[in-house]
Design a protein around this motif. Structure first.
Motif, short mmCIF file in Angstrom:
data_model
loop_
_atom_site.label_atom_id
_atom_site.label_comp_id
_atom_site.label_asym_id
_atom_site.label_seq_id
_atom_site.Cartn_x
_atom_site.Cartn_y
_atom_site.Cartn_z
N THR A 180 0.56 -1.28 0.16
CA THR A 180 -0.13 -0.19 0.07
C THR A 180 1.06 1.49 -0.44
O THR A 180 2.01 1.17 0.60
CB THR A 180 -0.93 0.34 1.56
OG1 THR A 180 -1.75 1.30 1.26
CG2 THR A 180 -0.47 -0.35 2.29
N SER A 181 0.40 2.31 -0.79
CA SER A 181 1.15 3.23 -0.74
C SER A 181 0.38 4.56 0.70
O SER A 181 1.21 5.60 0.93
CB SER A 181 0.83 4.29 -2.08
OG SER A 181 -0.15 4.77 -2.38
N LYS A 182 -0.59 3.48 1.17
CA LYS A 182 -1.09 4.81 2.15
C LYS A 182 -1.13 5.23 3.81
O LYS A 182 -1.08 5.75 4.08
CB LYS A 182 -3.50 4.10 1.99
CG LYS A 182 -3.24 4.62 1.11
CD LYS A 182 -4.74 3.95 0.15
CE LYS A 182 -5.34 3.95 -1.26
NZ LYS A 182 -5.89 3.47 -1.87
#
Ligand code: ADP
Ligand code: MG
Length: 604
Positions: free
Chosen positions: A79-81
Motif C-alpha cells: 500500500t502507498s497509504k
C-alpha cells in the motif's frame, strides 16, 4: 516428530484473504471505486456486465501508477497509504490494508492499465488467479483502468453461491450510491450491459442527493449544519411527512466514508420523536466530520462499522442538531436549481382509476400458426396527435435570398416532403422544407412506443388481444411476486392474467402491439428493469415500465421497412411530445438545413 508448520504460499494466502475482502461483485466495486478516489480522481466510470459477474471495470482520471508500483499494487500488504502503525490513527484515505488488489487478482482475470500524468507511456498488466500473464508498455491516458473479469472463476463454490443478477446488481448500486453520495465533487458514471444507469455530474451535496434519488427529493430536504469542537454535522434529513415504511434512504458518512450505526440512527430517530407515525422511518443523509484520530474504523473487516471516542457526546449533539433543524425547517428556503427534466415523468396521473378493468378486444386476424416477423406496426395510438412539432419542422425555412431557379427548386422539394428512404436498414432520410432530416429508426421507434405505453398506462386503457391458448411462463417466486405487484399497471397496458402463482404465471391476453412470442422476453426485461431501478425514487413505476417495453419492442437496426412503415414511423415520431430524444436520452434525429448542406459544397 518432524516439524509440520509451514508458511502458506502467497497465492493461497491471497485466496484466503479474498474470502474476506470479496464476498460478491459489489465488494470489488467498492474497493475499486475507493482506490480511484484515493488516487484523486475527479471523474470515475463504472462499467458492468451481467451484474459484475462477467465484467467490473473502473476507469479513473486519478494520479495513476509508475511501472514498478503497478506491479507492486498486486502484492499483498502493498500500500502507498500508510507507512507505519502510527499512520493507522490518522487515516485520510479509504484504503490502507493493501490487500484489495491482491485478493481480487487471486480470484479473477484482471487487466490493469495505468499512466501517471508526466509519463509518456503507461503500463498494462494482465493477471489471472495471482499469475502475471503479461506486463507491457502501452499508450493510455492519465489515470487507471482496472477490468475484473470472471470473478471467482477458480472458486466454483463461490461463483455458484452468487445470487441472481438482479440481487447482485442491487448490491452494486447500493455501493455506488454510498460512494457517490460521499463524494459529490466527483463525477460518476454507471453503465450496466451498456445501459446508462447513472450519470452524475460533479456538484454539491444537495444536488448529488437529488441526482441520485430524484428531483422530488429536493423539496423534502431539511438542511442540517452544526459545528462543535468534537464534530461537524452536515447534510439533510427528510421532512417527517416524507418518512417511509421501509428504511431505504438512511445514510451516515463519517469523514466521507459510509458507515452503519444503530446507535447514531437512534439519535436521529429520537429527534423525530412525536413527528413520525408508528412504524415509519425517517430518511437522512448525514455527513459527520471528526478528527481521524478520534475514530477506530478498523473494528470490522468490511469497514462499515466504526467506533467513536466520544460516542455519548456525539449522540447528544446529533440529536439536538436534527431536532433544532426540524423545528426550523418551514422557514428555511428551498434552494433552487435547474431541475433535471429527465427525472420527471411528462404525464399527469390524475383522473386515473387504477381499479378499472381493461377492455378486451379479440384480434380477428390473430393466427397462432402464422410465422411472426418483426415489422413496424403503425401506432395504434389512442392518443391525440399533436402535430405542431412536425409541422414546425416543415415550416422553419431559413430566410435566404434565392434566385428564381432556387425558388423552383424549393417548390420541388416541398412536393418531395414526406418521402423517405431507408439507409443501411438503420436510418430514414426524409426531405423537408428546410433541408433534410435523418432519423434513427430504432431510437425513433423507442420514443413512439414509450409515449404510447406511458399514455396507455397512465391515462387510457389499452386494447388487449385475447390469446387462443393461454401462455404459461415460469418465474422465480420473487419475480412472480413482482408481477403480482405490477398486475394493475400491466393490465392497463393490455396484459390479462389468468393466474399468478408462486412459480408460474398464466397470461390470457396481451397488448395489441406485441406478439405471443414476445411475452416472456418483455416480462423478463421488465423485471430486470424494475429491479435495476432504484426503488422509491421519483422515477415512477410507469415510466420504467414504458421504457422497458419500448426497449424490448422497438424495431431494431437491420429491419427493412416498407415505404408505408417508414412514413408511419416518421409521422408517429413527430406526433410525439418529445420527438427529439429517445426515452434513454439519445438523439432520435438530426436535421440538415439547406444552408448546412450548401456549406458542404461551399456553394450559395
Ligand atoms: P489499499 O487501497 O489498501 O492501499 P489496494 O490493494 O486497494 O490497497 O491498492 C494497493 C495500492 O495500489 C494502493 O495503495 C495504491 O498505491 C495503488 N492503487 C490501487 N488502485 C489505484 C488507482 N486506481 N490509482 C492509483 N493507484 C492505485
Ligand atoms: Mg484499496
Amino acid at each position: 516428530m518432524s516439524d509440520i508448520i509451514q508458511l502458506l504460499p502467497d497465492h493461497v494466502a491471497n485466496q484466503i484473504a479474498a474470502g474476506e475482502v470479496v464476498q460478491r461483485p459489489a465488494s470489488v466495486v467498492k474497493e475499486l471505486l475507493e482506490n480511484a478516489i484515493d488516487a484523486g480522481a475527479t471523474s470515475i466510470k463504472l462499467l458492468l456486465k451481467d451484474a459484475g459477474k462477467s465484467l467490473i471495470q473502473v476507469i479513473d482520471n486519478g494520479k495513476g501508477m509508475s511501472n514498478t508500483d503497478a506491479r507492486l499494487s498486486f502484492e499483498r500488504h502493498a500500500t502507498s497509504k500508510i507507512k507505519d502503525a502510527h499512520d493507522l490513527f490518522n487515516l485520510n484515505t479509504k484504503g490502507f490494508r493493501g490487500e484489495a488488489l491482491a485478493s481480487i487478482a487471486a480470484i479473477a482475470h484482471v487487466t490493469l492499465k495505468t499512466k501517471q500524468e508526466n509519463d509518456e507511456l503507461g503500463t498494462q498488466i494482465k493477471i489471472e488467479g495471482s499469475n502475471i500473464i503479461a506486463q507491457d508498455v502501452i499508450s493510455t491516458s492519465k489515470g487507471t483502468s482496472i477490468a475484473v473479469k470472471n470473478l471467482f472463476f477458480n472458486i466454483p463454490a463461490r461463483r455458484n453461491f452468487l445470487k441472481s443478477d438482479t440481487i447482485e446488481t442491487r448490491h452494486i448500486i447500493d455501493e455506488f450510491q454510498r460512494v457517490s453520495l460521499a463524494h459529490p465533487d466527483i463525477a460518476f458514471l454507471l453503465h450496466h450491459n451498456s445501459n446508462e444507469i447513472y450519470n452524475l455530474r460533479a456538484s454539491n451535496l444537495r444536488k448529488r442527493v437529488v441526482a441520485v434519488f430524484g428531483t422530488k427529493m429536493n423539496e423534502k430536504l431539511v438542511p442540517i449544519n452544526e459545528t462543535t469542537d468534537l464534530i461537524a454535522v452536515n447534510g439533510f434529513v427528510a421532512k417527517p411527512e416524507f418518512s417511509k415504511k421501509k428504511r431505504g434512504e438512511q445514510f451516515f458518512f463519517v469523514n466521507d466514508r459510509f458507515i452503519k450505526s444503530s446507535y447514531l440512527n437512534h439519535a436521529v430517530v429520537s429527534a423525530f420523536e412525536g413527528l413520525l407515525e408508528n412504524g415509519y422511518h425517517p430518511s437522512y443523509f448525514l455527513y459527520l466530520t471528526v478528527p481521524p484520530s478520534s475514530i477506530d474504523i478498523n473494528i470490522h473487516p468490511t469497514k462499515t462499522e466504526i467506533k467513536f471516542d466520544n460516542e455519548k457526546a456525539i449522540y447528544a449533539i446529533l440529536r439536538a442538531t436534527v431536532k433544532h433543524s426540524l423545528g426550523q425547517y418551514n422557514v428555511a428556503p428551498v434552494l433552487d436549481f435547474n431541475r433535471d427534466n429527465n427525472l420527471d415523468t411528462p404525464y399527469q396521473f390524475t383522473s386515473k382509476s387504477t381499479t378499472a378493468t381493461p377492455k378486451i378486444t379479440v384480434d380477428p386476424n390473430f393466427n397462432p400458426f402464422k410465422t411472426e416477423q418483426q415489422s413496424y406496426q403503425p401506432s395504434s395510438s389512442s392518443y391525440q396527435k399533436e402535430s405542431q412539432s412536425w409541422e414546425s419542422l416543415y415550416t422553419t425555412v431559413e430566410p435566404v435570398e434565392t434566385t428564381q431557379q432556387e425558388q423552383l427548386f424549393h417548390q420541388e422539394q416541398e412536393i418531395e416532403t414526406g418521402k423517405t428512404f431507408q439507409i443501411q436498414k438503420k436510418y430514414l432520410l426524409s426531405s423537408i422544407k428546410s433541408g433534410m432530416v435523418l432519423i434513427h429508426q430504432s431510437l425513433a421507434h423507442q420514443r413512439v412506443l414509450y409515449e404510447e405505453f406511458l399514455e396507455s398506462i397512465t391515462v387510457h386503457e389499452a386494447m388487449s388481444q385475447q390469446l387462443l391458448f393461454p401462455v404459461h411462463i415460469s418465474f422465480s417466486k420473487s419475480d412472480s411476486e413482482m408481477i403480482q405487484s405490477m398486475k394493475a399497471d400491466l393490465e392497463n397496458t393490455g396484459f390479462l392474467f389468468e393466474s399468478i402463482a408462486d412459480e408460474e404465471i398464466v397470461v390470457k391476453g396481451i397488448p395489441t402491439s406485441i406478439t405471443e412470442s414476445q411475452i416472456s422476453l418483455i416480462l423478463e426485461q421488465l423485471l430486470d428493469d424494475m429491479k435495476l431501478e432504484v426503488p422509491e425514487t421519483s422515477f415512477s413505476h410507469f415510466d420504467v415500465m414504458a421504457k422497458s417495453f419500448a426497449k424490448s419492442l422497438a424495431i431494431k437496426t437491420g429491419t427493412v421497412l416498407s415505404n408505408k412503415e417508414q412514413e408511419n414511423l416518421v409521422d408517429d415520431l413527430f406526433s410525439c411530445k418529445e420527438p427529439t430524444i429517445s426515452p434513454f436520452g439519445k438523439a432520435t434525429f438530426k436535421t440538415l438545413t439547406i444552408k448546412e448542406i450548401d456549406s458542404i459544397f461551399n456553394s450559395h
